[in-house]
Design an enzyme around this catalytic site. Structure first.
Site, short mmCIF file in Angstrom:
data_model
loop_
_atom_site.label_atom_id
_atom_site.label_comp_id
_atom_site.label_asym_id
_atom_site.label_seq_id
_atom_site.Cartn_x
_atom_site.Cartn_y
_atom_site.Cartn_z
N ASP A 1 -1.76 -12.18 5.41
CA ASP A 1 -1.60 -10.83 5.02
C ASP A 1 -1.10 -10.06 6.34
O ASP A 1 -1.30 -10.31 7.55
CB ASP A 1 -2.79 -9.92 4.39
CG ASP A 1 -2.29 -8.84 3.55
OD1 ASP A 1 -1.15 -8.48 3.68
OD2 ASP A 1 -2.91 -8.55 2.81
C1 NOJ Z 1 -0.76 -5.58 3.00
C2 NOJ Z 1 -1.04 -6.07 1.56
O1 NOJ Z 1 -2.13 -6.36 1.58
C3 NOJ Z 1 -0.29 -7.20 0.80
O2 NOJ Z 1 -0.79 -7.24 -0.44
C4 NOJ Z 1 1.37 -6.83 0.97
O3 NOJ Z 1 2.08 -7.97 0.12
C5 NOJ Z 1 1.59 -6.76 2.36
N1 NOJ Z 1 1.07 -5.68 3.22
C6 NOJ Z 1 3.00 -6.80 2.53
O4 NOJ Z 1 3.51 -5.51 2.16
#
Ligand code: NOJ
Length: 769
Positions: A302
Site C-alpha cells: 500500500d
Molecule cells: C492508500 C489506500 O489504502 C489504498 O487503498 C489505495 O489504493 C492507495 N492509497 C493508492 O491510492
C-alpha cells in the site's frame, strides 16, 4: 523498434511450448515424471527476463505516484523530472495516478522509447466505484445483493478507466468489517464473508472480463491483505488483533475468492497482524497466498507501507524495510522508494536472494503481457474511445441502475411511501437534498465535482405535486476537498425558519440528511455515528411541526438512527449513490422503482455497540436468567441486537415465507437441499432477496449462531409464489479449524430461510458423512 523486438521474442517462445503438461518416461524403469511445462506466456516472460539486468528487474518492482499527490504524504524524493529520469533508467515498473490518454501516452512513451529495454509501464488508479462516472459506493452496491448488477457496474467502471489509458484498478476492497466507526466500510461489501466472497468474485470478473487483453478490461487488485477492516476501535491504520478462527473464517475467505476468480494483483494492508506488519508478513504473503493458494499474480504494497514499517517499530530503516518486505513476498513498492534505493545492495550483500527478485519481476511482467502491453503499449490510449465512452449514456444508465438496486427501505409505517404522484403537498428539505457533490462519495479522484443529480433535481422531473424546496441550516461550513477534514456547521441556523414553515404546510416532508461524502473513506474514522452538525436538531424541529417525515439517509456507513426510528414513519437508506443519485432516489420515493436492497452491515442502536455483527458466537451466558439478574452477556443501557439487522430491507409490497423442508439427507450424495415457499402478499410487484442461514450446533471450534450460506433475488407479481431451493454441500457446511484446514463435522445443523438474518422460519437436519 523495441515493440517489435518483444513481438518476435514472444512468437518464438509461443512456438516452443504448445501443451501445458509434459510427461517424461524413464527408459529404464516404469517411473514417469509428469511436470507442468512452461506456458507460452511464461516463455514470453522468460524472453524478456533474459535481457534484463538485476537493476532492471528491480526497476519493475517500483511504482511511482504521478505528478500530483493524492493519497498520502508527498514522498521525500523526486520531482517530476527525477521521476522521468528513473523511468528512462528502467527503474520504474508502474505509475499510479497518471490518467487520461494524453498523460498516459506521454509517460508511456518515455518508458517504451527512451529506456534501454522499452518495457511498458502498467498504469494503476483507484477505480473504486467508477472512474469519471460515479456509481454508488461499494457498500451501497453490496446492499443490492445483486451479483450480476455488481459485475456489470465493475465492467462499466473498467471500461471507462481503460479508455482513459488505465490498466489496473486498486479494487476490489474485500475487507470484511464489523465496525461502522471505520471510515473504509464504505469501500467494502460489509460484515459477512459469504456475501463478501460472492461480491469479490463478481467485482473481479467485472473488472477483468474474460480477457485481460481486451481494450475495455483492467487488472483487479484484492485489498487490503489482510485484516485491515479489523482496525481496533475502528480507527483507520490501527493495529488489528484477530484470532485464528476469525482470520480463517471471516477475514480471508473473500481474498481467497478473489484469488480464485483470478484477481491479478493483491495489495498489502497498513496494519500489523499479531505484531508483524502485513507488508512483511510471510505467513500471509508466502504461506497462505503464494503457497497454499498457489497465487501467481503480484503483490503491491500500500502507499508507503514498506517505509511505514519504521514507524511501526518493526524495520530499523528503509533498507531494512525493503529487505523485510521483499523477503515476505511484497513484489512492488508503492511510493516507499525502498526497493529502488536498497534492493540491489541487499542482493549483493546476500540479504535478499536474487531468486526472489526474479520471481517478483516475472510476476509483474506476466501481468503486463496479459494486458497486452507488450504487444501494444499504447493499446489503452485511444483518444476517440476516451471521448465517446467517458460519461456516455451507457455509463450513466449503468450508474442509475446500480443506484436503484442499492437503496434499502429501513422503515415504512403507515405506508407513507411511495408518495402519491399528484395532489400532495410535499416539502423537500435538507442541505444534502440540494447537494451535487457529496453524494459522489469518497473515492472519486476521476470524477467531476458537482456533477451528481441532486435530490431536488430528481424531484423536479415529477410534476404532479406541489413541491417546495428548502435547505434548512447549512450542512458544512465550506466546500470540502479530498484531503480536508469536513467542518460542520454547528451554529448557524439560517434557513431553519423557512424550512419549518414549508414543513408545516406540507402533507409529507422529505428530508435528506446524513454524512458528507468525505466523511467516510480512508482516514475518516468517527467515534460518533450520528447525524453531524445541526441535522439531528433540525430533524427534531421538523418532526415537531409535521410528523409525516420521510427521512432519506445519505451515508458511507451504518449510522445510528435510533431517534428517527422511533419518531419518523419512513426511512430510506440511500448511501452515496453517485452521479445518478437524485434521479434514483426520486424514482424510489415515487414508487417507480420498488426498493429491494438489504443491509450488508448491521445498523447499531448506539455507537457503544460497535463492533456489532449478526454472525456472532453465543457465549456461555447468552440469555437473561431472570429479570433482576445481571450476570449475563448484555448491556445495562441498550439491547444486544442492532437497530436494523444484517439482511434487513423492506419493499412496497410484503412477502411471506412458509413451508420450510428438506429434500434429502446429506449421507446419500453429500448434499442437502432446503426448500421454502416465498409469496408476494401485497398489492404491487416486488423483488425480494431470500436468504438462507445455518448454524452448526456443536463443533470442535465454536460456530456462530447464524451464518449466511445462500441467497437468491426473486421478483414476484402480487399474489405470486415461488418455491425456493438452496443446496448445501461441504463448501457451505464446513469451516476452517484453527490450523486453517477446511473441515466438515457430523452433527445437527439448524437452518433458516427468510428475509433477514432474524428470520424464524427454520428446521434442522443431522449431517452424517
Ligand atoms: C492508500 C489506500 O489504502 C489504498 O487503498 C489505495 O489504493 C492507495 N492509497 C493508492 O491510492
Amino acid at each position: 523498434m523495441k515493440k517489435y523486438l518483444f513481438g518476435f521474442l514472444a512468437l518464438t517462445a509461443a512456438l516452443v511450448s504448445c501443451s501445458d503438461k509434459t510427461v517424461v518416461k524413464s527408459p529404464t524403469s516404469n517411473l514417469s515424471i509428469s511436470y507442468k511445462a512452461k506456458s507460452a506466456l511464461d516463455l514470453r516472460v522468460d524472453s524478456v527476463m533474459q535481457l534484463m539486468t538485476l537493476k532492471e528487474k528491480i526497476g519493475q518492482m517500483n511504482q511511482y505516484n504521478g505528478f500530483m499527490d493524492f493519497t498520502g504524504p508527498v514522498p521525500d524524493q523526486g520531482d517530476a523530472s527525477a521521476k522521468y529520469q528513473d523511468i528512462r533508467d528502467g527503474m520504474v515498473g508502474s505509475m499510479l495516478n497518471v490518467r487520461g490518454v494524453k498523460n498516459v501516452r506521454a509517460v508511456q512513451k518515455v518508458a517504451v522509447e527512451e529506456s534501454r529495454l522499452g518495457i511498458p509501464l502498467i498504469f494503476g488508479f483507484d477505480v473504486i466505484h467508477g472512474y469519471q462516472t460515479m456509481g454508488p459506493i461499494p457498500l451501497a452496491e453490496a446492499a443490492s445483493w445483486d451479483l450480476e448488477a455488481i459485475q456489470e457496474a465493475s465492467r462499466l467502471a473498467a471500461k471507462e478507466a481503460a479508455v482513459a489509458g488505465l490498466n489496473w484498478t486498486f479494487a476490489p476492497n474485500v475487507d470484511i468489517s464489523r465496525d461502522a466507526r471505520w471510515g473504509r466500510v464504505m469501500e467494502g461489501a460489509g460484515e459477512d464473508p459469504y456475501l463478501g466472497s460472492k461480491i469479490a468474485t463478481a467485482r473481479v470478473n467485472g473488472f477483468q472480463g474474460e480477457d485481460l487483453a481486451d481494450q475495455f478490461t483492467i487488472a483487479a487488485c484484492a485489498k487490503h491483505f489482510a485484516a485491515y477492516g479489523f482496525a481496533e476501535a475502528g480507527r483507520d491504520y490501527n493495529t488489528a488483533d484477530v484470532g485464528t478462527s476469525t482470520l480463517y473464517n471471516i477475514v480471508l475467505p473473500p481474498f481467497k475468492a478473489a484469488a480464485e476468480a483470478g484477481a491479478r494483483t493483491f495489495m498489502n494492508s497498513f496494519n500489523d497482524l499479531n505484531g508483524i506488519p502485513a507488508t512483511a508478513n510471510e505467513f500471509l504473503l508466502r504461506d497462505i497466498l503464494k503457497d497454499q493458494w498457489d497465487y501467481n499474480g503480484f503483490v503491491v504494497s500500500d502507499w508507503g507501507s514498506i517505509k511505514e514499517m519504521i514507524a511501526h517499530n518493526y524495520a530499523r530503516d528503509n533498507k531494512d524495510a525493503a529487505r523485510l518486505a521483499v523477503n515476505a513476498g511484497s513484489d512492488m513498492d508503492m511510493e516507499s522508494y525502498a526497493y529502488k534505493s536498497h534492493l540491489e545492495e541487499l542482493v549483493k550483500e546476500g540479504k535478499v536472494d536474487e531468486a526472489l527478485i526474479d520471481d517478483a519481476a516475472r510476476r509483474i511482467l506476466k501481468v503486463k503481457f496479459e494486458l497486452g502491453l507488450f504487444d501494444d503499449p499504447y493499446k489503452y490510449c485511444n483518444e476517440q474511445l476516451e471521448k465517446t465512452v467517458t460519461g456516455s449514456d451507457e455509463m450513466m444508465d449503468g450508474a442509475l441502475d446500480m443506484a436503484l438496486k442499492s437503496m434499502v427501505l429501513l422503515k415504512n409505517d403507515k405506508n407513507i411511501l411511495p408518495l402519491k404522484k399528484s395532489g400532495q403537498k410535499i416539502a423537500v428539505l435538507g442541505d444534502l437534498a440540494f447537494d451535487k457533490n457529496s453524494v459522489l462519495g469518497s473515492w472519486r479522484i476521476g470524477a467531476i465535482d458537482n456533477t451528481a443529480v441532486s435530490l431536488v433535481e430528481g424531484f423536479k422531473s415529477y410534476k404532479g405535486n406541489q413541491v417546495t424546496f428548502e435547505r434548512g441550516p447549512r450542512f458544512v461550513t465550506e466546500d470540502v476537498a479530498f484531503a480536508m477534514e469536513v467542518q460542520y456547521n454547528e451554529t448557524d441556523t439560517t434557513g431553519t425558519a423557512a424550512a419549518l414553515k414549508a414543513a408545516k404546510n406540507a402533507d409529507v416532508v422529505v428530508m435528506m440528511l446524513g454524512e458528507h461524502g468525505y466523511q467516510s473513506g480512508e482516514g475518516r474514522s468517527r467515534t460518533q455515528l450520528d447525524l453531524p452538525g445541526l441535522q439531528q436538531e433540525f430533524l427534531e424541529q421538523v418532526q415537531a411541526v409535521n410528523e409525516d417525515v420521510v427521512l432519506v439517509v445519505a451515508s458511507g456507513r451504518p449510522l445510528v438512527l435510533s431517534w428517527a426510528d422511533e419518531n419518523v414513519p419512513a426511512i430510506l437508506e440511500a448511501w452515496q449513490l453517485g452521479n445518478q443519485s437524485g434521479n434514483a432516489i426520486a424514482q424510489v420515493l415515487y414508487g417507480d422503482y420498488n426498493p429491494s436492497g438489504k443491509l450488508p452491515m448491521s445498523f447499531p442502536v448506539n455507537v457503544g455497540q460497535a463492533p456489532i455483527y449478526y454472525n456472532r458466537k453465543n457465549t456461555g451466558r447468552p440469555v437473561l436468567p431472570g429479570k433482576d439478574v445481571v450476570f449475563w452477556s448484555h448491556y445495562q443501557d441498550a439491547p444486544n441486537d442492532p437497530l436494523y439487522v444484517f439482511g434487513h430491507g423492506l419493499s412496497y409490497t410484503t412477502f411471506e415465507y412458509n413451508d420450510i423442508k428438506l429434500l434429502n439427507d446429506y449421507s446419500s450424495n453429500g448434499k442437502i437441499t432446503v426448500m421454502a415457499t416465498l409469496k408476494n402478499t401485497g398489492d404491487v410487484a416486488g423483488t425480494e432477496i431470500a436468504q438462507l442461514y445455518i448454524q452448526d450446533e456443536f463443533a470442535s471450534v465454536i460456530r456462530p449462531i447464524r451464518e449466511l450460506k445462500g441467497f437468491e433475488k426473486i421478483t414476484l407479481k402480487p399474489g405470486e409464489s415461488k418455491q425456493l431451493s438452496f443446496t448445501l454441500d461441504k463448501d457451505e457446511l464446513g469451516f476452517y479449524d484453527n490450523n486453517g484446514n477446511w473441515i466438515v463435522e457430523d452433527g445437527t445443523f439448524n437452518v433458516w430461510i427468510g428475509g433477514s438474518s432474524k428470520t424464524q422460519l427454520g428446521t434442522n437436519f443431522l449431517l452424517i458423512q
